[in-house]
Design a protein around this motif. Structure first.
Motif, PDB file in Angstrom:
ATOM      1  N   GLY A   1      -1.177  15.990   3.734  1.00  0.00           N
ATOM      2  CA  GLY A   1      -1.363  15.205   2.507  1.00  0.00           C
ATOM      3  C   GLY A   1      -1.249  13.707   2.760  1.00  0.00           C
ATOM      4  O   GLY A   1      -1.450  12.895   1.853  1.00  0.00           O
ATOM      5  N   GLY A   2      -0.926  13.325   4.012  1.00  0.00           N
ATOM      6  CA  GLY A   2      -0.737  11.910   4.341  1.00  0.00           C
ATOM      7  C   GLY A   2      -2.062  11.152   4.433  1.00  0.00           C
ATOM      8  O   GLY A   2      -3.137  11.746   4.582  1.00  0.00           O
ATOM      9  N   ASP A   3      -1.960   9.829   4.331  1.00  0.00           N
ATOM     10  CA  ASP A   3      -3.148   8.963   4.294  1.00  0.00           C
ATOM     11  C   ASP A   3      -3.273   8.137   5.563  1.00  0.00           C
ATOM     12  O   ASP A   3      -2.263   7.634   6.085  1.00  0.00           O
ATOM     13  CB  ASP A   3      -3.048   8.002   3.108  1.00  0.00           C
ATOM     14  N   PHE A   4      -4.496   7.981   6.009  1.00  0.00           N
ATOM     15  CA  PHE A   4      -4.796   7.132   7.168  1.00  0.00           C
ATOM     16  C   PHE A   4      -5.739   6.025   6.686  1.00  0.00           C
ATOM     17  O   PHE A   4      -6.861   6.303   6.242  1.00  0.00           O
ATOM     18  CB  PHE A   4      -5.452   8.007   8.253  1.00  0.00           C
ATOM     19  N   CYS A   5      -5.254   4.779   6.750  1.00  0.00           N
ATOM     20  CA  CYS A   5      -6.032   3.608   6.309  1.00  0.00           C
ATOM     21  C   CYS A   5      -6.491   2.890   7.576  1.00  0.00           C
ATOM     22  O   CYS A   5      -5.652   2.335   8.301  1.00  0.00           O
ATOM     23  CB  CYS A   5      -5.175   2.675   5.477  1.00  0.00           C
TER      24      CYS A   5
ATOM     25  N   SER B   1     -14.327  -0.006   6.867  1.00  0.00           N
ATOM     26  CA  SER B   1     -12.971   0.416   6.489  1.00  0.00           C
ATOM     27  C   SER B   1     -13.039   1.851   5.985  1.00  0.00           C
ATOM     28  O   SER B   1     -13.976   2.234   5.280  1.00  0.00           O
ATOM     29  CB  SER B   1     -12.362  -0.522   5.455  1.00  0.00           C
ATOM     30  N   HIS B   2     -12.034   2.638   6.393  1.00  0.00           N
ATOM     31  CA  HIS B   2     -12.013   4.080   6.101  1.00  0.00           C
ATOM     32  C   HIS B   2     -10.736   4.453   5.369  1.00  0.00           C
ATOM     33  O   HIS B   2      -9.663   3.949   5.717  1.00  0.00           O
ATOM     34  CB  HIS B   2     -12.026   4.910   7.396  1.00  0.00           C
ATOM     35  N   ARG B   3     -10.864   5.365   4.426  1.00  0.00           N
ATOM     36  CA  ARG B   3      -9.691   6.011   3.840  1.00  0.00           C
ATOM     37  C   ARG B   3      -9.786   7.487   4.155  1.00  0.00           C
ATOM     38  O   ARG B   3     -10.770   8.149   3.809  1.00  0.00           O
ATOM     39  CB  ARG B   3      -9.645   5.782   2.332  1.00  0.00           C
ATOM     40  N   LEU B   4      -8.769   7.997   4.866  1.00  0.00           N
ATOM     41  CA  LEU B   4      -8.806   9.385   5.343  1.00  0.00           C
ATOM     42  C   LEU B   4      -7.552  10.117   4.912  1.00  0.00           C
ATOM     43  O   LEU B   4      -6.514   9.508   4.668  1.00  0.00           O
ATOM     44  CB  LEU B   4      -8.885   9.393   6.872  1.00  0.00           C
TER      45      LEU B   4
END
Ligand SMILES: C[S@@+](CC[C@H](N)C(=O)[O-])C[C@H]1O[C@@H](n2cnc3c(N)ncnc32)[C@H](O)[C@@H]1O
Length: 248
Positions: free
Chosen positions: A155-159, A242-245
């Motif tokens: 559930g964590g985010d990678f910016c 830029s990516h939101r993963l």
């Protein structure tokens, strides 16, 4: 944007760390019209901090455990730590001199020396991982993506934000590492706009370096208008994304 060995990159950034100490943030920045920013308008590194702000955009940091890989001199970490209320913030960088400068600059985040491809943390430690303008320097980008996936909680985010050669789409590598790619934005025009708006400040600082050979090298790397990095973006030889993963 050729890959170089981690030790030569560390040596380059260690040498650079003594140079232009006014820089606490080491990226090409982000600019939009209107700016809609919580960075103070008169901040000397406004555009570079805008890139941090853009990179995390709608990802919540409040009360969460955050890791920044390649935190450089800590200016961006300090800005996010003060303004976005994470529970904890760890910054890692391969350059020990950058880590020393980051510790001197700000005492909120914890800073450690370490390599992006072998993150020295237990699995599922962090809620958010941030990475800004550094992965093009890594020897093994896929190993870095796998490591980020490992240390993120489900559930964590990678910016994730970086420039790359125009034909180098990392989306499949990110999916192979296990991420869901929620958003991928091309922001090259925002980066060019930032370079042009911030040009006078940066050029003045580079011009103050005593060795003329280094002045040219830093202007090439630093995105000064008319020099190599700026030209590559303008000619679309390199692009910026830029990516939101998410780790499912
Ligand atoms: C262009 S700077 C960006 C720093 C910071 N993200 C910022 O925006 O200010 C790139 C950083 O990546 C770091 N770096 C390069 N290779 C690395 C690696 N393999 N592992 C960790 N950090 C690395 C460099 O030491 C440098 O601090």
């Amino acid at each position: 944007m050729a890959n170089q060995s981690s030790s030569s990159i560390a040596a380059y950034y260690d040498k650079a760390a003594g140079m232009v100490p006014e820089f606490t943030v080491l990226n090409y920045g982000f600019s939009s019209e209107p700016e809609n920013s919580r960075v103070p308008a008169n901040h000397a590194e406004f555009y570079c901090l805008r890139l941090y702000e853009h990179t995390v955009r709608d990802v919540n940091l409040a009360g969460r455990d955050v890791l920044e890989v390649s935190c450089g001199r800590g200016g961006g970490a300090d800005f996010l730590f003060r303004n976005f209320a994470p529970r904890s913030y760890v910054g890692v960088d391969v350059s020990s001199k950058n880590v020393r400068m980051a510790r001197q600059y700000s005492d909120g985040p914890v800073y450690r020396v370490g390599a992006a491809e072998t993150l020295d943390f237990e699995a599922e430690t962090f809620d958010v991982v941030i990475n800004i303008e550094a992965s093009h320097l890594y020897e093994d980008r896929q190993a870095f993506f796998s490591e980020v996936f490992r240390v993120l909680k489900p559930g964590g985010d990678f910016c994730y934000t970086d420039g790359c050669w125009a034909n180098d789409d990392c989306s499949d590598e990110l999916r192979e590492a296990g991420f869901v790619l929620e958003e991928r934005l091309e922001i090259t025009d925002n980066v060019i706009r930032s370079l042009e708006r911030d040009n006078e400040r940066k050029e003045r600082l580079f011009d103050a370096i005593a060795d003329p050979k280094l002045v040219h090298e830093y202007k090439d790397w630093g995105g000064i208008v008319g020099f190599r990095t700026w030209r590559r973006f303008v000619e679309r030889e390199t692009l910026y994304f830029s990516h939101r993963l998410k780790r499912p």
